[in-house]
Design a protein around this motif. Structure first.
Motif, PDB file in Angstrom:
ATOM      1  N   ARG A 131     -33.209 -45.563  70.307  1.00 50.71           N
ATOM      2  CA  ARG A 131     -32.252 -45.234  69.246  1.00 50.71           C
ATOM      3  C   ARG A 131     -31.656 -46.462  68.575  1.00 50.71           C
ATOM      4  NH1 ARG A 131     -30.299 -40.008  68.765  1.00 50.71           N
ATOM      5  NH2 ARG A 131     -31.243 -38.576  70.244  1.00 50.71           N
ATOM      6  N   ARG A 132     -32.005 -47.653  69.039  1.00 54.28           N
ATOM      7  CA  ARG A 132     -31.495 -48.867  68.402  1.00 54.28           C
ATOM      8  C   ARG A 132     -32.078 -49.009  67.000  1.00 54.28           C
ATOM      9  NH1 ARG A 132     -32.287 -53.746  72.724  1.00 54.28           N
ATOM     10  NH2 ARG A 132     -30.471 -53.304  74.009  1.00 54.28           N
ATOM     11  N   VAL A 133     -31.280 -49.517  66.100  1.00 57.80           N
ATOM     12  CA  VAL A 133     -31.775 -49.815  64.758  1.00 57.80           C
ATOM     13  C   VAL A 133     -32.776 -50.961  64.885  1.00 57.80           C
ATOM     14  CG1 VAL A 133     -31.119 -50.697  62.489  1.00 57.80           C
ATOM     15  CG2 VAL A 133     -29.647 -49.054  63.652  1.00 57.80           C
ATOM     16  N   GLY A 134     -33.952 -50.789  64.280  1.00 52.62           N
ATOM     17  CA  GLY A 134     -34.985 -51.823  64.353  1.00 52.62           C
ATOM     18  C   GLY A 134     -35.939 -51.639  65.506  1.00 52.62           C
ATOM     19  N   SER A 135     -35.921 -50.478  66.150  1.00 48.56           N
ATOM     20  CA  SER A 135     -36.831 -50.207  67.270  1.00 48.56           C
ATOM     21  C   SER A 135     -37.966 -49.307  66.813  1.00 48.56           C
ATOM     22  CB  SER A 135     -36.088 -49.523  68.415  1.00 48.56           C
ATOM     23  OG  SER A 135     -35.146 -50.388  68.969  1.00 48.56           O
ATOM     24  N   PHE A 136     -39.137 -49.493  67.416  1.00 51.69           N
ATOM     25  CA  PHE A 136     -40.279 -48.635  67.114  1.00 51.69           C
ATOM     26  C   PHE A 136     -41.192 -48.555  68.325  1.00 51.69           C
ATOM     27  CE2 PHE A 136     -41.225 -52.937  65.821  1.00 51.69           C
ATOM     28  CZ  PHE A 136     -42.527 -53.160  66.222  1.00 51.69           C
ATOM     29  N   PRO A 137     -41.853 -47.397  68.528  1.00 49.39           N
ATOM     30  CA  PRO A 137     -42.782 -47.265  69.650  1.00 49.39           C
ATOM     31  C   PRO A 137     -43.992 -48.167  69.439  1.00 49.39           C
ATOM     32  CG  PRO A 137     -42.491 -45.156  68.516  1.00 49.39           C
ATOM     33  CD  PRO A 137     -41.700 -46.170  67.775  1.00 49.39           C
ATOM     34  N   CYS A 138     -44.407 -48.829  70.500  1.00 52.01           N
ATOM     35  CA  CYS A 138     -45.476 -49.819  70.382  1.00 52.01           C
ATOM     36  C   CYS A 138     -46.099 -50.032  71.764  1.00 52.01           C
ATOM     37  CB  CYS A 138     -44.864 -51.105  69.859  1.00 52.01           C
ATOM     38  SG  CYS A 138     -45.956 -52.482  69.742  1.00 52.01           S
ATOM     39  N   SER A 139     -47.385 -49.744  71.901  1.00 50.57           N
ATOM     40  CA  SER A 139     -48.082 -49.989  73.161  1.00 50.57           C
ATOM     41  C   SER A 139     -48.754 -51.349  73.099  1.00 50.57           C
ATOM     42  CB  SER A 139     -49.124 -48.906  73.414  1.00 50.57           C
ATOM     43  OG  SER A 139     -48.497 -47.650  73.558  1.00 50.57           O
ATOM     44  N   ALA A 140     -48.939 -51.995  74.246  1.00 46.40           N
ATOM     45  CA  ALA A 140     -49.506 -53.344  74.287  1.00 46.40           C
ATOM     46  C   ALA A 140     -50.530 -53.461  75.402  1.00 46.40           C
ATOM     47  CB  ALA A 140     -48.387 -54.361  74.501  1.00 46.40           C
ATOM     48  N   ARG A 141     -51.490 -54.385  75.198  1.00 48.99           N
ATOM     49  CA  ARG A 141     -52.456 -54.745  76.237  1.00 48.99           C
ATOM     50  C   ARG A 141     -52.991 -56.137  75.927  1.00 48.99           C
ATOM     51  NH1 ARG A 141     -57.971 -51.218  75.196  1.00 48.99           N
ATOM     52  NH2 ARG A 141     -58.578 -52.263  73.276  1.00 48.99           N
ATOM     53  N   PRO A 142     -53.516 -56.822  76.954  1.00 47.03           N
ATOM     54  CA  PRO A 142     -54.114 -58.142  76.705  1.00 47.03           C
ATOM     55  C   PRO A 142     -55.320 -58.013  75.783  1.00 47.03           C
ATOM     56  CG  PRO A 142     -53.867 -57.715  79.067  1.00 47.03           C
ATOM     57  CD  PRO A 142     -53.538 -56.454  78.353  1.00 47.03           C
ATOM     58  N   GLY A 143     -55.492 -58.944  74.871  1.00 50.98           N
ATOM     59  CA  GLY A 143     -56.600 -58.887  73.924  1.00 50.98           C
ATOM     60  C   GLY A 143     -57.904 -59.371  74.497  1.00 50.98           C
ATOM     61  N   THR A 144     -57.863 -60.086  75.607  1.00 49.59           N
ATOM     62  CA  THR A 144     -59.086 -60.629  76.186  1.00 49.59           C
ATOM     63  C   THR A 144     -59.822 -59.614  77.045  1.00 49.59           C
ATOM     64  OG1 THR A 144     -57.788 -61.477  78.036  1.00 49.59           O
ATOM     65  CG2 THR A 144     -58.195 -62.986  76.187  1.00 49.59           C
ATOM     66  N   LEU A 145     -59.170 -58.522  77.379  1.00 46.38           N
ATOM     67  CA  LEU A 145     -59.769 -57.485  78.215  1.00 46.38           C
ATOM     68  C   LEU A 145     -59.850 -56.191  77.423  1.00 46.38           C
ATOM     69  CD1 LEU A 145     -57.636 -58.194  81.405  1.00 46.38           C
ATOM     70  CD2 LEU A 145     -59.949 -59.025  80.941  1.00 46.38           C
ATOM     71  N   PRO A 146     -61.006 -55.904  76.783  1.00 49.77           N
ATOM     72  CA  PRO A 146     -61.086 -54.734  75.903  1.00 49.77           C
ATOM     73  C   PRO A 146     -60.925 -53.396  76.625  1.00 49.77           C
ATOM     74  CG  PRO A 146     -63.227 -55.757  76.152  1.00 49.77           C
ATOM     75  CD  PRO A 146     -62.242 -56.658  76.830  1.00 49.77           C
ATOM     76  N   HIS A 147     -61.119 -53.363  77.926  1.00 50.72           N
ATOM     77  CA  HIS A 147     -60.977 -52.105  78.662  1.00 50.72           C
ATOM     78  C   HIS A 147     -59.714 -52.085  79.521  1.00 50.72           C
ATOM     79  CE1 HIS A 147     -64.809 -50.765  77.229  1.00 50.72           C
ATOM     80  NE2 HIS A 147     -65.379 -51.893  77.631  1.00 50.72           N
ATOM     81  N   ALA A 148     -58.799 -53.009  79.252  1.00 49.81           N
ATOM     82  CA  ALA A 148     -57.537 -53.030  79.996  1.00 49.81           C
ATOM     83  C   ALA A 148     -56.701 -51.813  79.596  1.00 49.81           C
ATOM     84  CB  ALA A 148     -56.764 -54.314  79.686  1.00 49.81           C
TER      85      ALA A 148
END
Length: 139
Positions: free
Chosen positions: A31-48
């Motif tokens: 609920r913070r202003v400036g927040s958004f849902p965002c998933s992350a993973r390492p870019g060097t491991l395509p199946h991470a």
């Protein structure tokens, strides 16, 4: 018998308390202003595996908070002057409408994010609004 019931009650109370704290933290972050849902993973491991999180704009940086955590601190912090977008791919073909796979680099380390098209537009604008001399942040 009374000792076992008391122990089970204490364990149940602890589980409920931790669940309530986690839900409260997640609600506060989202609920913070400036927040958004965002998933992350390492870019060097395509199946991470992806880590589900919430990103939040702060002064000169983006803080990324893992959803399923009780930590009072962000899991990752990316400063604007060291973060760049190296590419993006719409995820429409994967059945995820209005989502982008965004490839990023921070201090020479590649990683990937997934976010909505609106969140991507905000991220690209935020990077492009960097002080003069740092206009190479978005591809």
């Amino acid at each position: 018998m009374g000792y076992v019931l008391g122990l089970l009650g204490a364990i149940l109370l602890a589980v409920v308390l931790v669940g309530a704290l986690g839900a409260s933290r997640l609600r506060t972050l989202s609920r913070r202003v400036g927040s958004f849902p965002c998933s992350a993973r390492p870019g060097t491991l395509p199946h991470a595996s992806w880590s589900v999180g919430i990103a939040h704009y702060a002064v000169g940086r983006i803080e990324w908070w893992r959803c399923w955590s009780l930590s009072p601190r962000p899991t990752r912090t990316w400063y604007r002057d060291r973060l760049s977008i190296t590419g993006r791919t719409p995820l429409d073909q994967a059945g995820q409408t209005d989502q982008y796979l965004v490839r990023c680099r921070y201090d020479g380390v590649d990683f990937e994010l997934t976010m909505s098209s609106g969140a991507y537009a905000g991220l690209a604008s935020w990077l492009e609004a960097a002080p003069p001399g740092r206009r190479d942040l978005v591809v």
